[in-house]
Enzyme design. Sequence first.
Site, PDB file in Angstrom:
ATOM      1  N   LYS A  33      44.652 -10.131  35.367  1.00 13.24           N
ATOM      2  CA  LYS A  33      44.674 -11.578  35.590  1.00 13.24           C
ATOM      3  C   LYS A  33      43.393 -12.230  35.096  1.00 13.24           C
ATOM      4  CE  LYS A  33      47.898 -11.697  39.463  1.00 13.24           C
ATOM      5  NZ  LYS A  33      48.080 -11.985  40.899  1.00 13.24           N
ATOM      6  N   LYS A  76      56.825  -6.534  33.303  1.00 17.19           N
ATOM      7  CA  LYS A  76      57.343  -6.829  34.637  1.00 17.19           C
ATOM      8  C   LYS A  76      57.895  -8.250  34.707  1.00 17.19           C
ATOM      9  CE  LYS A  76      54.217  -7.673  37.691  1.00 17.19           C
ATOM     10  NZ  LYS A  76      53.053  -7.622  38.567  1.00 17.19           N
ATOM     11  N   LYS A  80      56.341 -14.324  38.036  1.00 16.83           N
ATOM     12  CA  LYS A  80      56.408 -15.768  38.264  1.00 16.83           C
ATOM     13  C   LYS A  80      55.634 -16.512  37.192  1.00 16.83           C
ATOM     14  CE  LYS A  80      56.271 -15.396  43.322  1.00 16.83           C
ATOM     15  NZ  LYS A  80      55.135 -14.761  44.014  1.00 16.83           N
TER      16      LYS A  80
HETATM   17  P1  TYM Z   1      53.538 -11.400  45.026  1.00 16.33           P
HETATM   18  O1  TYM Z   1      53.696 -12.771  45.596  1.00 16.33           O
HETATM   19  O2  TYM Z   1      53.021 -11.257  43.662  1.00 16.33           O
HETATM   20  O3  TYM Z   1      54.932 -10.642  45.088  1.00 16.33           O
HETATM   21  C1  TYM Z   1      55.687 -10.586  46.288  1.00 16.33           C
HETATM   22  C2  TYM Z   1      56.398  -9.260  46.407  1.00 16.33           C
HETATM   23  O4  TYM Z   1      57.267  -9.079  45.287  1.00 16.33           O
HETATM   24  C3  TYM Z   1      56.994  -7.838  44.642  1.00 16.33           C
HETATM   25  N1  TYM Z   1      57.227  -7.997  43.202  1.00 16.33           N
HETATM   26  C4  TYM Z   1      58.088  -7.252  42.502  1.00 16.33           C
HETATM   27  N2  TYM Z   1      58.879  -6.222  42.859  1.00 16.33           N
HETATM   28  C5  TYM Z   1      59.654  -5.674  41.895  1.00 16.33           C
HETATM   29  N3  TYM Z   1      59.668  -6.094  40.602  1.00 16.33           N
HETATM   30  C6  TYM Z   1      58.886  -7.123  40.202  1.00 16.33           C
HETATM   31  N4  TYM Z   1      58.919  -7.533  38.941  1.00 16.33           N
HETATM   32  C7  TYM Z   1      58.043  -7.745  41.181  1.00 16.33           C
HETATM   33  N5  TYM Z   1      57.154  -8.769  41.125  1.00 16.33           N
HETATM   34  C8  TYM Z   1      56.675  -8.904  42.388  1.00 16.33           C
HETATM   35  C9  TYM Z   1      55.545  -7.547  44.963  1.00 16.33           C
HETATM   36  O5  TYM Z   1      55.252  -6.182  44.856  1.00 16.33           O
HETATM   37  C10 TYM Z   1      55.433  -8.054  46.385  1.00 16.33           C
HETATM   38  O6  TYM Z   1      55.905  -7.090  47.295  1.00 16.33           O
HETATM   39  N6  TYM Z   1      49.356  -9.694  47.214  1.00 16.33           N
HETATM   40  C11 TYM Z   1      50.788  -9.827  47.372  1.00 16.33           C
HETATM   41  C12 TYM Z   1      51.188 -10.599  48.597  1.00 16.33           C
HETATM   42  C13 TYM Z   1      50.548 -10.195  49.869  1.00 16.33           C
HETATM   43  C14 TYM Z   1      50.979  -9.169  50.742  1.00 16.33           C
HETATM   44  C15 TYM Z   1      50.085  -9.203  51.839  1.00 16.33           C
HETATM   45  C16 TYM Z   1      52.016  -8.241  50.700  1.00 16.33           C
HETATM   46  C17 TYM Z   1      49.463 -10.771  50.426  1.00 16.33           C
HETATM   47  N7  TYM Z   1      49.182 -10.186  51.629  1.00 16.33           N
HETATM   48  C18 TYM Z   1      50.203  -8.297  52.916  1.00 16.33           C
HETATM   49  C19 TYM Z   1      52.152  -7.355  51.775  1.00 16.33           C
HETATM   50  C20 TYM Z   1      51.252  -7.397  52.865  1.00 16.33           C
HETATM   51  C21 TYM Z   1      51.355 -10.570  46.163  1.00 16.33           C
HETATM   52  O7  TYM Z   1      50.662 -11.267  45.479  1.00 16.33           O
HETATM   53  O8  TYM Z   1      52.699 -10.482  46.026  1.00 16.33           O
END
Ligand code: TYM
Length: 342
Positions: free
Chosen positions: A111, A206, A209
């Site tokens: 990033k 991947k 968003k």
């Molecule tokens: P974020 O918002 O990027 O993504 C949310 C969840 O979606 C999963 N994910 C995917 N899974 C499969 N294929 C994909 N292409 C894909 N893109 C995203 C991510 O693995 C995630 O589970 N840091 C985290 C959010 C967070 C969090 C936490 C999660 C903050 N605090 C505490 C668990 C516990 C994030 O940015 O996810």
Amino acid sequence: KKRVVSGVQPTGSVHLGNYLGAIKNWISLQDTYETLFFIVDLHAITLPYDASELSKATKKTAAIYLACGVDTSKASVLVQSHVRAHVELMWLLSSATPIGWLNRMIQFKEKSRKAGDENVGVALLTYPVLMASDILLYQSDFVPVGEDQKQHLELTRELAERVNFLYGGRKWKKRGGKGGALFKVPEGLIPPTGARVMSLTDGLSKMSKSAPSDQSRINLLDPKEVIANKIKRCKTDSFPGLEFDNPERPECNNLLSIYQLVTGRTKEEVALECRDTNWGTFKANLTEALIDHLHPIQARYEEITSDPAYLDQILSEGARKAADIAETTLNNVYQAMGFFRR
Ligand code: TYM
């Protein structure tokens, strides 16, 4: 009851990767475990973002959780910034986090390379410490996430062990605490299929968003025609038949996996069904399966958002319950770290 926490950032729109990698798996956990699901708005400001959209996106994400089947008679849904303990614990944890651990994070490297040094705030680097705080604050047992969060979870575990070693046990007892571990060391739950849903336009990257082209992802709230159009135009190949796990056919593997998950079939069933299918037929089947799966979610979303007071009430209730749990951990950590408490 064992405890499960997870969250999604309210940036852009929730897509099929977020759903299949994470949210869909939350639903099956809420009967067995005590579950807390966050909308991690504090994480959403770690890259340049639109302040006029944040609040709306936060509510939208919460409504999507409910529409996907998060049941608030069992689970708590809360906005991360509504429970101040997340940020407070993060500061305490950051003092025990070696900067080298953060520099090594793949997501940070990727990033920050994309954004350029001048656009990278310190928060992008310390982001995993906030995530660790989200998890450790609740003494969580399990964290259901997609593959891309694996490294952040590993850091969370190491940090928990490090803080337990530095301030827990006998040292904590000496300061009047109960001794033992300050934090439970959590485990990730990464699904066997769907943990890494790939882009529709490139089977090697991947689904995300932030990808500039909306054609690369299916958003959970995409209307039927949009879904049909995206599948029609998605990347395929010119091999005969369809198969899983051929490294030369990443798009094929991805689309079959999506099909498998939204139809609820096994991999073997899908492999057999699609072995001799051509792309035209498969795309029509996939489109139909996606629409059938997402339509009820979209209908519930409309229903939930038609009554904003309902969502507000769910979120205040969630924050209240979470704050109670969080407060205990936070007080213990202050005590163990030697702070003068009023
Ligand atoms: P974020 O918002 O990027 O993504 C949310 C969840 O979606 C999963 N994910 C995917 N899974 C499969 N294929 C994909 N292409 C894909 N893109 C995203 C991510 O693995 C995630 O589970 N840091 C985290 C959010 C967070 C969090 C936490 C999660 C903050 N605090 C505490 C668990 C516990 C994030 O940015 O996810």
